[in-house]
Scaffold this active site. Sequence first.
Site, PDB file in Angstrom:
ATOM      1  N   ARG A  85       0.885  -1.180   0.000  1.00 16.36           N
ATOM      2  CA  ARG A  85       0.000   0.000   0.000  1.00 16.36           C
ATOM      3  C   ARG A  85       0.910   1.213   0.000  1.00 16.36           C
ATOM      4  O   ARG A  85       1.629   1.459   0.972  1.00 16.36           O
ATOM      5  CB  ARG A  85      -0.910  -0.024   1.227  1.00 16.36           C
ATOM      6  CG  ARG A  85      -1.632   1.287   1.471  1.00 16.36           C
ATOM      7  CD  ARG A  85      -2.690   1.177   2.550  1.00 16.36           C
ATOM      8  NE  ARG A  85      -3.887   0.562   2.015  1.00 16.36           N
ATOM      9  CZ  ARG A  85      -5.129   0.946   2.316  1.00 16.36           C
ATOM     10  NH1 ARG A  85      -5.330   1.942   3.151  1.00 16.36           N
ATOM     11  NH2 ARG A  85      -6.157   0.344   1.795  1.00 16.36           N
ATOM     12  N   ARG A 116     -13.779  -8.138   1.146  1.00 19.18           N
ATOM     13  CA  ARG A 116     -12.373  -7.806   0.891  1.00 19.18           C
ATOM     14  C   ARG A 116     -11.490  -8.989   1.255  1.00 19.18           C
ATOM     15  O   ARG A 116     -10.460  -9.243   0.608  1.00 19.18           O
ATOM     16  CB  ARG A 116     -11.964  -6.592   1.725  1.00 19.18           C
ATOM     17  CG  ARG A 116     -12.499  -5.273   1.214  1.00 19.18           C
ATOM     18  CD  ARG A 116     -11.817  -4.864  -0.080  1.00 19.18           C
ATOM     19  NE  ARG A 116     -10.377  -4.796   0.092  1.00 19.18           N
ATOM     20  CZ  ARG A 116      -9.753  -3.801   0.674  1.00 19.18           C
ATOM     21  NH1 ARG A 116     -10.418  -2.771   1.147  1.00 19.18           N
ATOM     22  NH2 ARG A 116      -8.432  -3.817   0.780  1.00 19.18           N
ATOM     23  N   HIS A 166      -7.018   0.914  -6.844  1.00 17.27           N
ATOM     24  CA  HIS A 166      -7.247   0.074  -5.668  1.00 17.27           C
ATOM     25  C   HIS A 166      -8.001  -1.186  -6.130  1.00 17.27           C
ATOM     26  O   HIS A 166      -9.175  -1.379  -5.832  1.00 17.27           O
ATOM     27  CB  HIS A 166      -8.067   0.837  -4.632  1.00 17.27           C
ATOM     28  CG  HIS A 166      -8.034   0.225  -3.265  1.00 17.27           C
ATOM     29  ND1 HIS A 166      -7.395  -0.969  -2.991  1.00 17.27           N
ATOM     30  CD2 HIS A 166      -8.574   0.639  -2.086  1.00 17.27           C
ATOM     31  CE1 HIS A 166      -7.532  -1.248  -1.709  1.00 17.27           C
ATOM     32  NE2 HIS A 166      -8.240  -0.301  -1.135  1.00 17.27           N
ATOM     33  N   ASP A 194     -17.143   7.463  -2.269  1.00 21.26           N
ATOM     34  CA  ASP A 194     -15.939   7.227  -1.471  1.00 21.26           C
ATOM     35  C   ASP A 194     -15.606   8.537  -0.781  1.00 21.26           C
ATOM     36  O   ASP A 194     -16.270   9.559  -0.985  1.00 21.26           O
ATOM     37  CB  ASP A 194     -14.794   6.757  -2.389  1.00 21.26           C
ATOM     38  CG  ASP A 194     -13.516   6.426  -1.622  1.00 21.26           C
ATOM     39  OD1 ASP A 194     -13.624   6.089  -0.429  1.00 21.26           O
ATOM     40  OD2 ASP A 194     -12.419   6.522  -2.204  1.00 21.26           O
ATOM     41  N   CYS A 249     -16.429   2.039   0.114  1.00 23.09           N
ATOM     42  CA  CYS A 249     -15.290   1.192   0.496  1.00 23.09           C
ATOM     43  C   CYS A 249     -14.872   1.382   1.948  1.00 23.09           C
ATOM     44  O   CYS A 249     -14.105   0.572   2.466  1.00 23.09           O
ATOM     45  CB  CYS A 249     -14.111   1.436  -0.448  1.00 23.09           C
ATOM     46  SG  CYS A 249     -13.347   3.052  -0.277  1.00 23.09           S
ATOM     47  N   GLN A 267     -10.105  -3.601  -3.729  1.00 25.78           N
ATOM     48  CA  GLN A 267     -11.406  -3.090  -3.290  1.00 25.78           C
ATOM     49  C   GLN A 267     -12.490  -3.372  -4.322  1.00 25.78           C
ATOM     50  O   GLN A 267     -13.602  -3.774  -3.988  1.00 25.78           O
ATOM     51  CB  GLN A 267     -11.318  -1.588  -3.031  1.00 25.78           C
ATOM     52  CG  GLN A 267     -12.648  -0.953  -2.663  1.00 25.78           C
ATOM     53  CD  GLN A 267     -13.237  -1.536  -1.397  1.00 25.78           C
ATOM     54  OE1 GLN A 267     -12.582  -1.553  -0.367  1.00 25.78           O
ATOM     55  NE2 GLN A 267     -14.462  -2.037  -1.464  1.00 25.78           N
TER      56      GLN A 267
END
Length: 354
Positions: free
Chosen positions: A141, A330, A168, A263, A303, A171
């Site tokens: 990440r 996830r 991402h 988001d 998310c 996700q």
Amino acid sequence: MLFNVRNFFRMAKLTGTSKQLLRQFWYGPPGQMNVNLKGRDLLTLQNYTADELKYLLWTASDLKQRIKHKGEYLPLMQGKSLAMIFEKRSTRTRLSAETGFALLGGHPSFLTTQDIHLGTNESLTDTARVLSSMTNAILARVYKHNDLDLMTKEATIPIINGLSDLYHPLQILADYLTLQEHYGGLNGLTVTWIGDGNNILHSIMMSAAKLGMHLRIATPKGFEPDLRITQITEQYSKEYGTKLLLTTDPLEAADGANVLVTDTWISMGQEEEKKERLEAFQGYQITMQTAKSAASNWTFLHCLPRKPEEVDDEVFYSPRSLVFQEAENRKWTTMAVMVSLLTDYSPQLQKPTF
């Protein structure tokens, strides 16, 4: 004919083995998609075909069914280790990878910039080479997507994007698994994004059309998705025969939507832009008023973590909201990625209809 076969399965008193053999005779073997992802990297869903995306979702469904619902123990990662590099805070990405890899019998190692020399007195190149000699995969990440690109060049093991400034992918796979479970399929769904043109949106744009989903995007002026990614998305829409809309009007984007998605408006590293962003996003909060123009079977995704200005409580905690199922998924999609990139595993569950 398919209806009669299913009736036969229901009425006949067959053992599990007999049923599996009959299913393979009728439908073909469970792993018949002829997809092999072992040794691949996962930096962006742009690099994955429609069949490969479906295979990952199929594997996620399979692992969830076998491990969670049937209580099976599948030590597919036994003897393997995962290096987890995190430059940013994380709840879902860390837990899904760390607990998922351990559940499969492997050893995850969580590493922050405070734990290793990365970025202090050791280059990314050297770090990638060292980790390649000690672990079987790296999940990272990072702030800059270019760091992942460099890592893939220097590492000899699979690299998994746990979030970057551009994408991402983990996700979005979880989002698709959630929609697959809820709607029974993805093809033909209309997904509406209302919010910032960020990494989450970019990953949806790189994949939705491949799975037959229409995409409607509303972003404030000046906060549009990356132009290069938009151009690729337009090509995908033509190639796969889906519809694409880009607008600045949230209500226009919500028209006919099966799925409303948003988001955070202020991502990690953008804290100094908070005042400007809150002003620019006025009118973009998702509410029941937004959903009035959506399809009758609309659902909501986020998310997480969520802030009230992005979506109000009435929507976020409503039966239409799938956010906590999405959060759990996830784990299963991340596990599916790790299993697919590191083993020759084939799903045992019958392939879903996508």
